[in-house]
Design an enzyme around this catalytic site. Structure first.
Site, PDB file in Angstrom:
ATOM      1  N   SER A 139      26.421  48.972  57.862  1.00 33.31           N
ATOM      2  CA  SER A 139      26.363  49.258  56.424  1.00 33.31           C
ATOM      3  C   SER A 139      27.406  50.288  56.030  1.00 33.31           C
ATOM      4  CB  SER A 139      24.967  49.766  56.052  1.00 33.31           C
ATOM      5  OG  SER A 139      24.660  50.928  56.802  1.00 33.31           O
ATOM      6  N   GLY A 175      28.596  44.070  61.320  1.00 36.54           N
ATOM      7  CA  GLY A 175      27.191  44.474  61.272  1.00 36.54           C
ATOM      8  C   GLY A 175      26.920  45.944  61.075  1.00 36.54           C
ATOM      9  N   ASP A 223      22.636  50.605  72.351  1.00 33.74           N
ATOM     10  CA  ASP A 223      22.327  49.621  73.395  1.00 33.74           C
ATOM     11  C   ASP A 223      23.555  49.350  74.261  1.00 33.74           C
ATOM     12  OD1 ASP A 223      23.922  47.250  72.491  1.00 33.74           O
ATOM     13  OD2 ASP A 223      22.604  47.307  70.744  1.00 33.74           O
ATOM     14  N   HIS A 232      27.540  57.161  68.954  1.00 34.87           N
ATOM     15  CA  HIS A 232      26.202  57.735  68.720  1.00 34.87           C
ATOM     16  C   HIS A 232      25.368  57.834  69.991  1.00 34.87           C
ATOM     17  CE1 HIS A 232      26.355  56.689  64.117  1.00 34.87           C
ATOM     18  NE2 HIS A 232      27.063  57.761  64.434  1.00 34.87           N
ATOM     19  N   ARG A 284      12.488  51.952  71.925  1.00 36.85           N
ATOM     20  CA  ARG A 284      13.836  51.387  71.708  1.00 36.85           C
ATOM     21  C   ARG A 284      14.435  50.962  73.055  1.00 36.85           C
ATOM     22  NH1 ARG A 284      11.751  52.550  67.718  1.00 36.85           N
ATOM     23  NH2 ARG A 284      11.248  50.381  68.018  1.00 36.85           N
TER      24      ARG A 284
HETATM   25  P1  OAD Z   1      22.412  49.519  59.263  1.00 39.30           P
HETATM   26  O1  OAD Z   1      20.997  49.095  59.469  1.00 39.30           O
HETATM   27  O2  OAD Z   1      22.680  50.607  58.306  1.00 39.30           O
HETATM   28  O3  OAD Z   1      23.306  48.274  58.820  1.00 39.30           O
HETATM   29  C1  OAD Z   1      23.265  47.083  59.525  1.00 39.30           C
HETATM   30  C2  OAD Z   1      24.220  46.102  58.870  1.00 39.30           C
HETATM   31  O4  OAD Z   1      24.215  44.923  59.655  1.00 39.30           O
HETATM   32  C3  OAD Z   1      23.858  45.705  57.443  1.00 39.30           C
HETATM   33  O5  OAD Z   1      25.037  45.728  56.646  1.00 39.30           O
HETATM   34  C4  OAD Z   1      23.355  44.276  57.593  1.00 39.30           C
HETATM   35  O6  OAD Z   1      23.635  43.483  56.462  1.00 39.30           O
HETATM   36  C5  OAD Z   1      24.159  43.804  58.792  1.00 39.30           C
HETATM   37  N1  OAD Z   1      23.540  42.698  59.541  1.00 39.30           N
HETATM   38  C6  OAD Z   1      22.236  42.402  59.674  1.00 39.30           C
HETATM   39  N2  OAD Z   1      22.078  41.312  60.451  1.00 39.30           N
HETATM   40  C7  OAD Z   1      23.322  40.908  60.806  1.00 39.30           C
HETATM   41  C8  OAD Z   1      23.824  39.832  61.595  1.00 39.30           C
HETATM   42  N3  OAD Z   1      23.028  38.947  62.195  1.00 39.30           N
HETATM   43  N4  OAD Z   1      25.179  39.728  61.743  1.00 39.30           N
HETATM   44  C9  OAD Z   1      26.007  40.622  61.158  1.00 39.30           C
HETATM   45  N5  OAD Z   1      25.580  41.645  60.412  1.00 39.30           N
HETATM   46  C10 OAD Z   1      24.257  41.796  60.235  1.00 39.30           C
HETATM   47  O7  OAD Z   1      22.992  49.865  60.724  1.00 39.30           O
HETATM   48  P2  OAD Z   1      24.294  50.703  61.095  1.00 39.30           P
HETATM   49  O8  OAD Z   1      25.346  50.543  60.071  1.00 39.30           O
HETATM   50  O9  OAD Z   1      24.613  50.382  62.502  1.00 39.30           O
HETATM   51  O10 OAD Z   1      22.699  56.325  63.644  1.00 39.30           O
HETATM   52  O11 OAD Z   1      23.724  52.176  61.020  1.00 39.30           O
HETATM   53  C11 OAD Z   1      24.578  53.251  61.299  1.00 39.30           C
HETATM   54  C12 OAD Z   1      23.799  54.355  61.925  1.00 39.30           C
HETATM   55  O12 OAD Z   1      22.646  54.661  61.138  1.00 39.30           O
HETATM   56  C13 OAD Z   1      23.212  54.028  63.281  1.00 39.30           C
HETATM   57  O13 OAD Z   1      24.132  54.154  64.341  1.00 39.30           O
HETATM   58  C14 OAD Z   1      22.117  55.033  63.409  1.00 39.30           C
HETATM   59  C15 OAD Z   1      21.528  54.920  62.015  1.00 39.30           C
HETATM   60  O14 OAD Z   1      20.879  56.040  61.552  1.00 39.30           O
HETATM   61  C16 OAD Z   1      21.993  57.313  64.200  1.00 39.30           C
HETATM   62  O15 OAD Z   1      20.828  57.173  64.526  1.00 39.30           O
HETATM   63  C17 OAD Z   1      22.752  58.590  64.369  1.00 39.30           C
END
Ligand code: OAD
Length: 255
Positions: free
Chosen positions: A196, A194, A113, A128, A80
């Site tokens: 979920s 971006g 990042d 995080h 990563r």
């Molecule tokens: P997710 O992978 O759960 O969600 C990513 C979101 O970004 C989804 O809703 C996608 O539809 C959206 N997405 C994808 N491409 C995009 C783009 N080009 N522009 C805008 N949106 C886009 O990631 P997170 O919500 O960040 O935690 O996940 C939350 C946490 O789960 C992370 O911080 C990590 C993970 O487990 C830990 O590791 C503690």
């Protein structure tokens, strides 16, 4: 009468002007997840080709996984870190940084990042943790910025324990939560990009946004839109610069 040493007067007045400007600026919270960095080439977690599709959370993102197989965990985060070092901020990160010329902006990010910082954002809270830092595995306060892209088995902290990535794993305390809740509660505009909104407690921050604040959620697809948020469907690099330009020109981003 107080006589200030030569040069202190103008510096003081400059500082006071800066403070007054910050205090009068409208407060914006930008809340980001993996999707804001997706177009920089960094994988999200829950997409079909996402990180949690290829790796079991319990193996690489929990204290129990670390206890079972630290070498596997180090390897996962070393990959990563190398991806982050090779990536560049995209148009969404850059647009967010531009807002600081007119608004009091805090970025609250779930991302590990450093793309917001590299784009020029000056106030970034990593709830995080941060992949470019390492911490002691026995003392969470013992953190340092890495000067190599990898942490190897046998790399030790000053107290003699194995170094681990300075990231928050499932079951560990999320950072800056009180500060983030206050920032949300005092914001007059909130832009969520971006994420979920599935991982708590970070996802729960959105409910602290004031009823009257202007609130947007940007994503190409979404399972749920938090109450009071306006959903702007699209990619971060397209929609975020649009919202930022509208805000800076005093226009509504919604036609
Ligand atoms: P997710 O992978 O759960 O969600 C990513 C979101 O970004 C989804 O809703 C996608 O539809 C959206 N997405 C994808 N491409 C995009 C783009 N080009 N522009 C805008 N949106 C886009 O990631 P997170 O919500 O960040 O935690 O996940 C939350 C946490 O789960 C992370 O911080 C990590 C993970 O487990 C830990 O590791 C503690």
């Amino acid at each position: 009468m107080i006589v200030l040493p030569r040069g202190i007067g103008p510096a003081l007045s400059c500082g006071i002007t800066f403070l007054a400007k910050c205090m009068s600026m409208e407060k914006i919270v930008i809340f980001t997840g993996a999707g804001v960095s997706a177009e920089s080439g960094l994988k999200t977690f829950r997409a079909m080709d996402g990180l949690w599709n290829d790796h079991a959370i319990e193996d690489v993102a929990t204290p129990e996984g670390w206890a079972r197989n630290p070498a596997l965990v180090l390897d996962f985060y070393n990959q990563r870190r190398q991806e982050v070092l090779a990536a560049h901020p995209n148009a969404a990160h850059e647009a967010i940084a531009r807002l600081e010329s007119m608004f009091d902006v805090t970025v609250i990010t779930q991302n590990i990042d450093d793309l917001h910082e590299r784009a020029g954002s000056s106030k970034v809270l990593h709830v995080h943790g941060e992949i470019l830092k390492a911490r002691s595995s026995i003392d969470p306060e013992l953190i340092h910025t890495l000067d190599t892209p990898t942490i190897a088995p046998g790399d030790r902290c000053a107290k003699g324990s194995q170094l681990r990535p300075d990231v928050v794993w499932f079951g560990e305390a999320v950072r800056f939560m009180d500060e983030s809740e206050t920032l949300f509660a005092n914001a007059s505009r909130v832009l969520t990009i971006g994420t979920s909104l599935t991982v708590y407690p970070a996802a729960g921050l959105v409910k602290h946004a004031p009823y009257l604040a202007e609130k947007y959620l940007v994503s190409p697809d979404v399972q749920k839109v938090p109450y009071g948020f306006h959903f702007m469907r699209g990619l971060a690099t397209t929609v975020v610069p649009h919202i930022v330009t509208c805000w800076m020109e005093g226009r509504s981003p919604v036609r």
